[in-house]
Scaffold this active site. Structure first.
Site, PDB file in Angstrom:
ATOM      1  N   TYR A 131      -1.638  -1.746  10.623  1.00 35.94           N
ATOM      2  CA  TYR A 131      -1.653  -1.723   8.873  1.00 35.94           C
ATOM      3  C   TYR A 131      -0.827  -1.201   8.667  1.00 35.94           C
ATOM      4  O   TYR A 131      -0.269  -1.697   7.950  1.00 35.94           O
ATOM      5  CB  TYR A 131      -2.973  -1.150   9.119  1.00 35.94           C
ATOM      6  CG  TYR A 131      -3.512  -1.534   7.246  1.00 35.94           C
ATOM      7  CD1 TYR A 131      -3.705  -2.420   6.719  1.00 35.94           C
ATOM      8  CD2 TYR A 131      -3.370  -0.245   6.701  1.00 35.94           C
ATOM      9  CE1 TYR A 131      -4.119  -2.330   5.285  1.00 35.94           C
ATOM     10  CE2 TYR A 131      -3.591  -0.528   5.230  1.00 35.94           C
ATOM     11  CZ  TYR A 131      -3.468  -1.444   4.685  1.00 35.94           C
ATOM     12  OH  TYR A 131      -3.829  -1.873   3.051  1.00 35.94           O
ATOM     13  N   SER A 140       1.018  -1.027  -0.058  1.00 39.38           N
ATOM     14  CA  SER A 140       0.221  -0.031   0.040  1.00 39.38           C
ATOM     15  C   SER A 140       0.749   1.607   0.343  1.00 39.38           C
ATOM     16  O   SER A 140       2.181   1.148   0.136  1.00 39.38           O
ATOM     17  CB  SER A 140      -1.078  -0.113   1.354  1.00 39.38           C
ATOM     18  OG  SER A 140      -0.985   1.335   1.401  1.00 39.38           O
TER      19      SER A 140
HETATM   20  N1  LIG Z   1      -9.048  -0.483  -0.728  1.00 43.11           N
HETATM   21  C1  LIG Z   1      -7.968   0.061  -0.418  1.00 43.11           C
HETATM   22  O1  LIG Z   1      -7.676   1.107  -0.859  1.00 43.11           O
HETATM   23  C2  LIG Z   1      -6.137  -0.508  -0.403  1.00 43.11           C
HETATM   24  C3  LIG Z   1      -5.201   0.004  -0.254  1.00 43.11           C
HETATM   25  C4  LIG Z   1      -3.843   0.708  -0.368  1.00 43.11           C
HETATM   26  C5  LIG Z   1      -3.542  -1.300   0.085  1.00 43.11           C
HETATM   27  N2  LIG Z   1      -5.457  -2.366  -0.111  1.00 43.11           N
HETATM   28  C6  LIG Z   1      -4.682  -3.236   0.222  1.00 43.11           C
HETATM   29  O2  LIG Z   1      -5.307  -4.546  -1.257  1.00 43.11           O
HETATM   30  C7  LIG Z   1      -5.340  -5.606  -0.424  1.00 43.11           C
HETATM   31  C8  LIG Z   1      -7.048  -6.013  -0.585  1.00 43.11           C
HETATM   32  O3  LIG Z   1      -7.922  -5.286  -0.459  1.00 43.11           O
HETATM   33  P1  LIG Z   1      -9.348  -5.189  -0.852  1.00 43.11           P
HETATM   34  O4  LIG Z   1      -9.220  -3.383  -0.931  1.00 43.11           O
HETATM   35  O5  LIG Z   1      -9.673  -5.709  -1.981  1.00 43.11           O
HETATM   36  O6  LIG Z   1      -9.336  -4.921   0.155  1.00 43.11           O
HETATM   37  P2  LIG Z   1     -11.613  -6.198   0.891  1.00 43.11           P
HETATM   38  O7  LIG Z   1     -12.425  -5.717  -0.645  1.00 43.11           O
HETATM   39  O8  LIG Z   1     -11.620  -5.987   1.617  1.00 43.11           O
HETATM   40  O9  LIG Z   1     -10.817  -7.316  -0.122  1.00 43.11           O
HETATM   41  C9  LIG Z   1      -9.901  -8.134   1.111  1.00 43.11           C
HETATM   42  C10 LIG Z   1      -9.983  -9.343  -0.028  1.00 43.11           C
HETATM   43  O10 LIG Z   1      -9.002 -10.720   1.180  1.00 43.11           O
HETATM   44  C11 LIG Z   1      -9.825 -11.531   1.944  1.00 43.11           C
HETATM   45  N3  LIG Z   1      -9.725 -11.450   3.089  1.00 43.11           N
HETATM   46  C12 LIG Z   1      -9.425 -11.156   4.401  1.00 43.11           C
HETATM   47  N4  LIG Z   1      -8.887 -11.282   5.792  1.00 43.11           N
HETATM   48  C13 LIG Z   1      -8.934 -12.822   5.791  1.00 43.11           C
HETATM   49  C14 LIG Z   1      -8.741 -14.134   6.134  1.00 43.11           C
HETATM   50  N5  LIG Z   1      -8.040 -13.913   7.051  1.00 43.11           N
HETATM   51  N6  LIG Z   1      -8.560 -15.081   5.572  1.00 43.11           N
HETATM   52  C15 LIG Z   1      -8.498 -15.253   4.398  1.00 43.11           C
HETATM   53  N7  LIG Z   1      -8.847 -13.938   3.728  1.00 43.11           N
HETATM   54  C16 LIG Z   1      -9.032 -12.984   4.082  1.00 43.11           C
HETATM   55  C17 LIG Z   1     -11.370 -11.379   1.875  1.00 43.11           C
HETATM   56  O11 LIG Z   1     -12.050 -12.529   1.866  1.00 43.11           O
HETATM   57  P3  LIG Z   1     -12.994 -13.265   2.973  1.00 43.11           P
HETATM   58  O12 LIG Z   1     -13.879 -11.478   3.697  1.00 43.11           O
HETATM   59  O13 LIG Z   1     -13.996 -13.786   2.534  1.00 43.11           O
HETATM   60  O14 LIG Z   1     -11.783 -13.685   3.767  1.00 43.11           O
HETATM   61  C18 LIG Z   1     -11.463 -10.106   0.529  1.00 43.11           C
HETATM   62  O15 LIG Z   1     -11.288 -10.871  -0.622  1.00 43.11           O
HETATM   63  C19 LIG Z   1      -5.479  -5.407   1.084  1.00 43.11           C
HETATM   64  O16 LIG Z   1      -4.269  -6.409   0.910  1.00 43.11           O
HETATM   65  C20 LIG Z   1      -4.930  -4.338   1.323  1.00 43.11           C
HETATM   66  O17 LIG Z   1      -4.549  -4.674   2.480  1.00 43.11           O
HETATM   67  C21 LIG Z   1      -5.804  -1.955  -0.230  1.00 43.11           C
END
Ligand SMILES: NC(=O)c1ccc[n+]([C@@H]2O[C@H](COP(=O)([O-])OP(=O)(O)OC[C@H]3O[C@@H](n4cnc5c(N)ncnc54)[C@H](OP(=O)(O)O)[C@@H]3O)[C@@H](O)[C@H]2O)c1
Length: 255
Positions: free
Chosen positions: A152, A139
């Site tokens: 985080y 991130s």
């Molecule tokens: N959205 C942002 O603004 C942003 C910015 C920078 C970086 N990121 C990073 O991008 C990545 C993806 O995030 P996103 O934005 O797509 O968020 P999201 O929509 O919340 O998706 C997160 C994914 O991770 C899975 N997950 C969460 N906890 C888990 C666990 N304990 N075991 C297995 N799977 C798990 C969730 O599936 P289940 O709930 O079904 O397990 C879901 O598929 C993350 O690493 C996040 O830190 C996001």
């Protein structure tokens, strides 16, 4: 023979968009998350649309040992993983002293420990085959400490540093490591983190995944997604840490 990609956190958000990109390019997929019905839905969609094989792995990466179970299962079934996407991750908004300790320990397990374990386990056969690509999702939070989401931000700094170092270590082996640094992205991440702001410089999850995908395929070590995020990351690196820390804390409190 079609190649296999393993994507963690593929049930929604950025990971789901990755799954669509790999399937469209003909990769067979192992998709992992906790939400079994949603994963099944994703698998059915990708099989029907792209004719690829999709294996559903319903696993909670917060449970110690989950990474090893996944590796063993894929080895047993002889699915050689050519691409590993460590995308699953989450964060919580709040003062460290007030957040539930178990949630923070789970964050360490998912964002860092499971990512390291999966990387280590799948790297060995990739090096033996002299072929493989690993994409770790960090991130722009990696570039400064973040009060009120302290662990985080620290976890993403870890992912960034670890991935850059590993990319250098494996140079010339046929295996590449790429770290993707998204900024604010529309997904379930913010609601789950307890962040309420939905407006600002948000990108869409499909744009972010596309940036990561192209960088991965080119073997680039680092990709910051989006022009404004690149600019922000460079400014953060240039300013004093005390100042960027204060600014990040104010932003987190306002969201
Ligand atoms: N959205 C942002 O603004 C942003 C910015 C920078 C970086 N990121 C990073 O991008 C990545 C993806 O995030 P996103 O934005 O797509 O968020 P999201 O929509 O919340 O998706 C997160 C994914 O991770 C899975 N997950 C969460 N906890 C888990 C666990 N304990 N075991 C297995 N799977 C798990 C969730 O599936 P289940 O709930 O079904 O397990 C879901 O598929 C993350 O690493 C996040 O830190 C996001």
């Amino acid at each position: 023979m079609k190649k296999w990609a393993l994507i963690t956190g593929a049930s929604q958000g950025i990971g789901y968009e990755f799954a669509k990109l790999f399937a469209a390019d003909g990769y067979n997929l192992a998709i992992l998350a906790r939400d079994q019905p949603r994963l099944q839905q994703v698998a059915d969609e990708l099989r029907a649309r792209h004719g690829v094989t999709v294996k559903v792995l319903t696993k909670d990466l917060a449970v110690p040992g989950a990474a090893k179970e996944i590796f063993n299962e894929l080895e047993r079934e002889q699915f050689p993983i050519s691409i590993l996407v460590n995308n699953a991750g989450f964060g919580f908004k709040g003062a460290f002293a007030e957040l539930a300790l178990q949630g923070e320990l789970d964050l360490i397990q998912v964002n860092m420990t499971a990512l390291v374990e999966l990387t280590r386990l799948f790297l060995t056969p990739m090096l033996a085959r002299r072929e493989g690509r690993i994409l770790n999702v960090a991130s722009i939070a990696a570039f400064q400490p973040g009060p009120f989401m302290s662990l985080y931000y620290a976890s993403k700094a870890f992912v960034y540093s670890f991935s850059c170092a590993l990319a250098d270590e494996v140079a010339g082996t046929g295996v590449t490591v790429t770290v993707l640094c998204p900024g604010l992205t529309h997904s379930q991440f913010h609601a789950r983190a307890g962040l309420t702001r939905k407006h600002g410089l948000f990108m869409n999850a499909d744009e972010v995944a596309r940036d990561g995908y192209h960088a991965l395929m080119k073997g680039k070590p680092v990709i910051v997604s989006g022009f404004m995020n690149k600019l922000g990351a460079n400014i953060a690196k240039a300013l004093p840490t005390r100042l960027t820390t204060r600014l990040a804390g104010k932003m987190n409190q306002s969201m």
